[in-house]
Design an enzyme around this catalytic site. Structure first.
Site, PDB file in Angstrom:
ATOM      1  N   LYS A  13      59.143 -49.234 -68.314  1.00  0.00           N
ATOM      2  CA  LYS A  13      58.826 -50.641 -68.041  1.00  0.00           C
ATOM      3  C   LYS A  13      58.059 -50.831 -66.738  1.00  0.00           C
ATOM      4  O   LYS A  13      57.080 -51.571 -66.701  1.00  0.00           O
ATOM      5  CB  LYS A  13      60.128 -51.481 -67.991  1.00  0.00           C
ATOM      6  CG  LYS A  13      60.924 -51.448 -69.288  1.00  0.00           C
ATOM      7  CD  LYS A  13      62.143 -52.368 -69.233  1.00  0.00           C
ATOM      8  CE  LYS A  13      63.193 -51.951 -68.225  1.00  0.00           C
ATOM      9  NZ  LYS A  13      63.895 -50.685 -68.546  1.00  0.00           N
ATOM     10  N   ARG A  88      69.053 -58.808 -68.484  1.00  0.00           N
ATOM     11  CA  ARG A  88      69.700 -57.584 -68.917  1.00  0.00           C
ATOM     12  C   ARG A  88      71.018 -57.879 -69.616  1.00  0.00           C
ATOM     13  O   ARG A  88      71.695 -56.950 -70.057  1.00  0.00           O
ATOM     14  CB  ARG A  88      69.991 -56.738 -67.689  1.00  0.00           C
ATOM     15  CG  ARG A  88      69.283 -55.399 -67.632  1.00  0.00           C
ATOM     16  CD  ARG A  88      69.799 -54.739 -66.376  1.00  0.00           C
ATOM     17  NE  ARG A  88      69.407 -53.375 -66.199  1.00  0.00           N
ATOM     18  CZ  ARG A  88      68.280 -52.992 -65.620  1.00  0.00           C
ATOM     19  NH1 ARG A  88      67.380 -53.854 -65.241  1.00  0.00           N
ATOM     20  NH2 ARG A  88      68.040 -51.712 -65.437  1.00  0.00           N
ATOM     21  N   ARG A 127      61.820 -38.413 -62.891  1.00  0.00           N
ATOM     22  CA  ARG A 127      61.249 -39.469 -62.041  1.00  0.00           C
ATOM     23  C   ARG A 127      61.437 -39.155 -60.561  1.00  0.00           C
ATOM     24  O   ARG A 127      62.506 -38.762 -60.130  1.00  0.00           O
ATOM     25  CB  ARG A 127      61.902 -40.808 -62.378  1.00  0.00           C
ATOM     26  CG  ARG A 127      61.457 -41.926 -61.433  1.00  0.00           C
ATOM     27  CD  ARG A 127      61.623 -43.283 -62.038  1.00  0.00           C
ATOM     28  NE  ARG A 127      63.004 -43.630 -62.304  1.00  0.00           N
ATOM     29  CZ  ARG A 127      63.356 -44.742 -62.957  1.00  0.00           C
ATOM     30  NH1 ARG A 127      62.446 -45.575 -63.422  1.00  0.00           N
ATOM     31  NH2 ARG A 127      64.630 -45.001 -63.179  1.00  0.00           N
ATOM     32  N   ARG A 160      65.752 -41.183 -57.118  1.00  0.00           N
ATOM     33  CA  ARG A 160      66.643 -42.323 -56.952  1.00  0.00           C
ATOM     34  C   ARG A 160      68.081 -41.861 -57.178  1.00  0.00           C
ATOM     35  O   ARG A 160      68.334 -41.111 -58.100  1.00  0.00           O
ATOM     36  CB  ARG A 160      66.294 -43.390 -57.994  1.00  0.00           C
ATOM     37  CG  ARG A 160      65.403 -44.489 -57.446  1.00  0.00           C
ATOM     38  CD  ARG A 160      64.864 -45.359 -58.535  1.00  0.00           C
ATOM     39  NE  ARG A 160      65.898 -45.904 -59.423  1.00  0.00           N
ATOM     40  CZ  ARG A 160      65.625 -46.727 -60.426  1.00  0.00           C
ATOM     41  NH1 ARG A 160      64.375 -47.093 -60.676  1.00  0.00           N
ATOM     42  NH2 ARG A 160      66.594 -47.183 -61.191  1.00  0.00           N
ATOM     43  N   ARG A 171      74.259 -45.427 -67.322  1.00  0.00           N
ATOM     44  CA  ARG A 171      73.253 -46.485 -67.442  1.00  0.00           C
ATOM     45  C   ARG A 171      72.849 -46.701 -68.894  1.00  0.00           C
ATOM     46  O   ARG A 171      72.638 -47.827 -69.335  1.00  0.00           O
ATOM     47  CB  ARG A 171      72.031 -46.142 -66.595  1.00  0.00           C
ATOM     48  CG  ARG A 171      72.288 -46.409 -65.117  1.00  0.00           C
ATOM     49  CD  ARG A 171      71.302 -45.696 -64.246  1.00  0.00           C
ATOM     50  NE  ARG A 171      69.947 -46.164 -64.425  1.00  0.00           N
ATOM     51  CZ  ARG A 171      68.871 -45.442 -64.125  1.00  0.00           C
ATOM     52  NH1 ARG A 171      68.991 -44.215 -63.660  1.00  0.00           N
ATOM     53  NH2 ARG A 171      67.686 -45.939 -64.293  1.00  0.00           N
TER      54      ARG A 171
HETATM   55  P1  ADP Z   1      66.136 -48.854 -64.772  1.00  0.00           P
HETATM   56  O1  ADP Z   1      65.203 -47.727 -64.555  1.00  0.00           O
HETATM   57  O2  ADP Z   1      67.538 -48.459 -65.060  1.00  0.00           O
HETATM   58  O3  ADP Z   1      65.594 -49.867 -65.739  1.00  0.00           O
HETATM   59  P2  ADP Z   1      66.020 -50.774 -62.567  1.00  0.00           P
HETATM   60  O4  ADP Z   1      65.223 -50.375 -61.402  1.00  0.00           O
HETATM   61  O5  ADP Z   1      65.521 -51.877 -63.423  1.00  0.00           O
HETATM   62  O6  ADP Z   1      66.313 -49.471 -63.365  1.00  0.00           O
HETATM   63  O7  ADP Z   1      67.486 -51.192 -62.082  1.00  0.00           O
HETATM   64  C1  ADP Z   1      68.293 -50.348 -61.273  1.00  0.00           C
HETATM   65  C2  ADP Z   1      69.695 -50.926 -61.116  1.00  0.00           C
HETATM   66  O8  ADP Z   1      69.628 -52.231 -60.514  1.00  0.00           O
HETATM   67  C3  ADP Z   1      70.458 -51.166 -62.421  1.00  0.00           C
HETATM   68  O9  ADP Z   1      71.115 -50.006 -62.872  1.00  0.00           O
HETATM   69  C4  ADP Z   1      71.426 -52.279 -61.997  1.00  0.00           C
HETATM   70  O10 ADP Z   1      72.520 -51.774 -61.240  1.00  0.00           O
HETATM   71  C5  ADP Z   1      70.595 -53.118 -61.074  1.00  0.00           C
HETATM   72  N1  ADP Z   1      69.898 -54.207 -61.801  1.00  0.00           N
HETATM   73  C6  ADP Z   1      68.547 -54.346 -61.965  1.00  0.00           C
HETATM   74  N2  ADP Z   1      68.251 -55.441 -62.681  1.00  0.00           N
HETATM   75  C7  ADP Z   1      69.446 -56.005 -63.004  1.00  0.00           C
HETATM   76  C8  ADP Z   1      69.828 -57.145 -63.761  1.00  0.00           C
HETATM   77  N3  ADP Z   1      68.922 -57.939 -64.339  1.00  0.00           N
HETATM   78  N4  ADP Z   1      71.153 -57.416 -63.889  1.00  0.00           N
HETATM   79  C9  ADP Z   1      72.072 -56.645 -63.321  1.00  0.00           C
HETATM   80  N5  ADP Z   1      71.791 -55.541 -62.615  1.00  0.00           N
HETATM   81  C10 ADP Z   1      70.495 -55.230 -62.450  1.00  0.00           C
END
Ligand code: ADP
Ligand code: ZN
Length: 218
Positions: A13, A88, A127, A160, A171
């Protein structure tokens, strides 16, 4: 255009968003990036979020909803935006719907990024990110010019904390439980478009752009 990118962690994404920003000149709004910035800045919100993030859990809805509420009202979002990583959960999607209604705007489309699990795992474990400028690389598929070093700013790349194998499984489980229901949520509203994102990068991007060309501009 107001677009949501929906898909598992590691689906790509963030990478695809960056291309959409270039093409459409609208901002990418990533709750993950916003939360990581808060963690880095050591704010109260960041300290709270960090506890969830390092375990691969979701940050409470109320926290991210407030972040988004403020962000989508900023001036650069007036011409549209790409939501990456939000909503989410179903309650987040319902809050977003209310926010947009109160602003008298709607969503153009929800793109569901589809990749198989082997690809997800490869993208997540491979990554590497730049702690300085946020650029993303992959040690298998999108290598930096010089191993371990950011092309853009020269800083050393890191993994990360939530991309470690122990956290990745959690996750993906959290995605299945809390986020996957959004597929049906948006399908019922007639907003969902599935895009097959397996394969060569340029072909994948072409499929994404193709899918968006068909979206009426609202
Ligand atoms: P991913 O690669 O898992 O899509 P993101 O960078 O979008 O990672 O998100 C990393 C972390 O930030 C998630 O695992 C969560 O803990 C938190 N997070 C991000 N966006 C949200 C959201 N909309 N609601 C709740 N937690 C979120
Ligand atoms: Zn960098």
């Amino acid at each position: 255009m107001r677009i949501i990118l929906l898909g598992e962690p590691g689906a790509g994404k963030g990478t695809y968003s960056a291309e959409l920003v270039k093409r459409y000149g609208i901002p990418q709004i990533s709750t993950g990036d916003m939360l990581r910035a808060a963690v880095k800045a050591g704010t109260a919100l960041g300290r709270q979020a960090q506890e969830y993030m390092k375990k691969g859990e979701l940050v409470p809805d109320s926290v991210v909803i407030e972040l988004i509420r403020e962000r989508i009202q900023e001036r650069d979002a007036a011409k549209g935006f790409i939501l990456d990583g939000f909503p989410r959960t179903v309650p987040q999607a319902q809050s977003l719907e209310k926010m947009l209604e109160s602003m008298s705007i709607g969503l153009s489309t929800v793109l569901k990024i589809e990749v198989n699990k082997a690809t997800l795992l490869r993208r997540l474990t491979g990554r590497r990110v730049c702690p300085n400028c946020g650029a993303t690389y992959n040690i298998d598929t999108m290598k930096p010019k010089k191993d371990g070093i950011c092309d853009k700013c020269g800083k050393e790349l890191i993994q990360r904390p939530d991309d470690r194998p122990e956290t990745i499984e959690n996750r993906l489980a959290v995605y299945q439980k809390d986020t996957a229901p959004l597929i049906e949520f948006y399908e019922k509203k007639g907003l969902l478009r599935r895009v097959q994102c397996e394969g060569e990068y340029n072909e994948v991007m072409a499929r994404i752009f193709d899918s968006l060309e068909k979206v009426a501009k609202v």
